[in-house]
Design a protein around this motif. Structure first.
Motif, PDB file in Angstrom:
ATOM      1  N   GLU A   1       0.821  -1.182   0.000  1.00  0.00           N
ATOM      2  CA  GLU A   1       0.000   0.000   0.000  1.00  0.00           C
ATOM      3  C   GLU A   1       0.871   1.253   0.000  1.00  0.00           C
ATOM      4  O   GLU A   1       0.912   1.980   0.983  1.00  0.00           O
ATOM      5  CB  GLU A   1      -0.914   0.005   1.218  1.00  0.00           C
ATOM      6  CG  GLU A   1      -1.845  -1.169   1.292  1.00  0.00           C
ATOM      7  CD  GLU A   1      -2.682  -1.171   2.561  1.00  0.00           C
ATOM      8  OE1 GLU A   1      -2.938  -0.080   3.095  1.00  0.00           O
ATOM      9  OE2 GLU A   1      -3.067  -2.248   2.985  1.00  0.00           O
TER      10      GLU A   1
ATOM     11  N   SER B   1       0.606   4.189  -1.298  1.00  0.00           N
ATOM     12  CA  SER B   1      -0.068   5.477  -1.123  1.00  0.00           C
ATOM     13  C   SER B   1      -1.036   5.472   0.047  1.00  0.00           C
ATOM     14  O   SER B   1      -1.774   6.412   0.248  1.00  0.00           O
ATOM     15  CB  SER B   1      -0.817   5.845  -2.408  1.00  0.00           C
ATOM     16  OG  SER B   1      -1.820   4.880  -2.652  1.00  0.00           O
TER      17      SER B   1
ATOM     18  N   GLY C   1      -3.514   3.473   0.319  1.00  0.00           N
ATOM     19  CA  GLY C   1      -4.819   3.024  -0.170  1.00  0.00           C
ATOM     20  C   GLY C   1      -4.931   1.522  -0.207  1.00  0.00           C
ATOM     21  O   GLY C   1      -4.529   0.838   0.719  1.00  0.00           O
ATOM     22  N   LYS C   2      -5.455   1.011  -1.310  1.00  0.00           N
ATOM     23  CA  LYS C   2      -5.643  -0.427  -1.468  1.00  0.00           C
ATOM     24  C   LYS C   2      -4.306  -1.145  -1.613  1.00  0.00           C
ATOM     25  O   LYS C   2      -3.330  -0.562  -2.063  1.00  0.00           O
ATOM     26  CB  LYS C   2      -6.508  -0.708  -2.703  1.00  0.00           C
ATOM     27  CG  LYS C   2      -7.889  -0.120  -2.611  1.00  0.00           C
ATOM     28  CD  LYS C   2      -8.828  -0.539  -3.712  1.00  0.00           C
ATOM     29  CE  LYS C   2      -8.220  -0.630  -5.070  1.00  0.00           C
ATOM     30  NZ  LYS C   2      -9.170  -0.939  -6.143  1.00  0.00           N
ATOM     31  N   PRO C   3      -4.266  -2.431  -1.242  1.00  0.00           N
ATOM     32  CA  PRO C   3      -3.028  -3.195  -1.414  1.00  0.00           C
ATOM     33  C   PRO C   3      -2.649  -3.310  -2.895  1.00  0.00           C
ATOM     34  O   PRO C   3      -3.503  -3.282  -3.764  1.00  0.00           O
ATOM     35  CB  PRO C   3      -3.370  -4.581  -0.869  1.00  0.00           C
ATOM     36  CG  PRO C   3      -4.653  -4.428  -0.146  1.00  0.00           C
ATOM     37  CD  PRO C   3      -5.325  -3.206  -0.646  1.00  0.00           C
ATOM     38  N   ILE C   4      -1.361  -3.421  -3.145  1.00  0.00           N
ATOM     39  CA  ILE C   4      -0.851  -3.634  -4.505  1.00  0.00           C
ATOM     40  C   ILE C   4      -0.796  -5.139  -4.741  1.00  0.00           C
ATOM     41  O   ILE C   4      -0.278  -5.876  -3.915  1.00  0.00           O
ATOM     42  CB  ILE C   4       0.553  -3.025  -4.660  1.00  0.00           C
ATOM     43  CG1 ILE C   4       0.527  -1.520  -4.399  1.00  0.00           C
ATOM     44  CG2 ILE C   4       1.141  -3.351  -6.021  1.00  0.00           C
ATOM     45  CD1 ILE C   4      -0.253  -0.720  -5.397  1.00  0.00           C
ATOM     46  N   VAL C   5      -1.325  -5.589  -5.875  1.00  0.00           N
ATOM     47  CA  VAL C   5      -1.328  -7.013  -6.215  1.00  0.00           C
ATOM     48  C   VAL C   5      -0.497  -7.222  -7.471  1.00  0.00           C
ATOM     49  O   VAL C   5      -0.762  -6.612  -8.504  1.00  0.00           O
ATOM     50  CB  VAL C   5      -2.772  -7.521  -6.461  1.00  0.00           C
ATOM     51  CG1 VAL C   5      -2.760  -8.980  -6.893  1.00  0.00           C
ATOM     52  CG2 VAL C   5      -3.625  -7.313  -5.219  1.00  0.00           C
TER      53      VAL C   5
ATOM     54  N   GLY D   1      -8.306  -7.186 -10.155  1.00  0.00           N
ATOM     55  CA  GLY D   1      -7.641  -6.243  -9.271  1.00  0.00           C
ATOM     56  C   GLY D   1      -6.126  -6.276  -9.259  1.00  0.00           C
ATOM     57  O   GLY D   1      -5.507  -5.512  -8.529  1.00  0.00           O
TER      58      GLY D   1
ATOM     59  N   ASN E   1      -2.523  -5.296 -10.101  1.00  0.00           N
ATOM     60  CA  ASN E   1      -1.932  -4.069 -10.626  1.00  0.00           C
ATOM     61  C   ASN E   1      -0.887  -4.345 -11.692  1.00  0.00           C
ATOM     62  O   ASN E   1      -0.703  -3.558 -12.609  1.00  0.00           O
ATOM     63  CB  ASN E   1      -1.279  -3.270  -9.498  1.00  0.00           C
ATOM     64  CG  ASN E   1      -2.267  -2.889  -8.432  1.00  0.00           C
ATOM     65  OD1 ASN E   1      -2.476  -3.650  -7.498  1.00  0.00           O
ATOM     66  ND2 ASN E   1      -2.903  -1.747  -8.572  1.00  0.00           N
TER      67      ASN E   1
END
Length: 76
Positions: A1, A3, A5-9, A28, A30
């Motif tokens: 994360e 930023s 925000g949401k987790p990076i995948v 989802g 990235n």
């Protein structure tokens, strides 16, 4: 994360089928990485995802087919 925000995948796979990659991105992911992994590509993909400062690639002496390990260091 990076930023907050949401987790990076980051989707890591042997699957080269465009439909499966599209499905992963739609679900989802990235970024995606295809085997066999190339060190420069791994570093570039993690940089694109904003995770390069946490990524450490370590030599993997136990598995000759997997020459390095991906290690994401915690923020704490």
């Amino acid at each position: 994360e990076p930023s907050g925000g949401k987790p990076i995948v980051v989707f890591c796979t042997t699957e080269h089928d465009v439909a499966h990659i599209t499905e992963a991105i739609g679900a989802g992911a990235n970024e995606y990485l295809l085997k066999p992994f190339d060190r420069d590509i791994v570093e570039a993909k993690f940089a694109e995802a904003g995770l390069s400062e946490r990524l450490r690639l370590r030599e993997n002496k136990r598995a000759p087919k997997a020459p390095f390990l991906f290690v994401l260091e915690s923020r704490s």
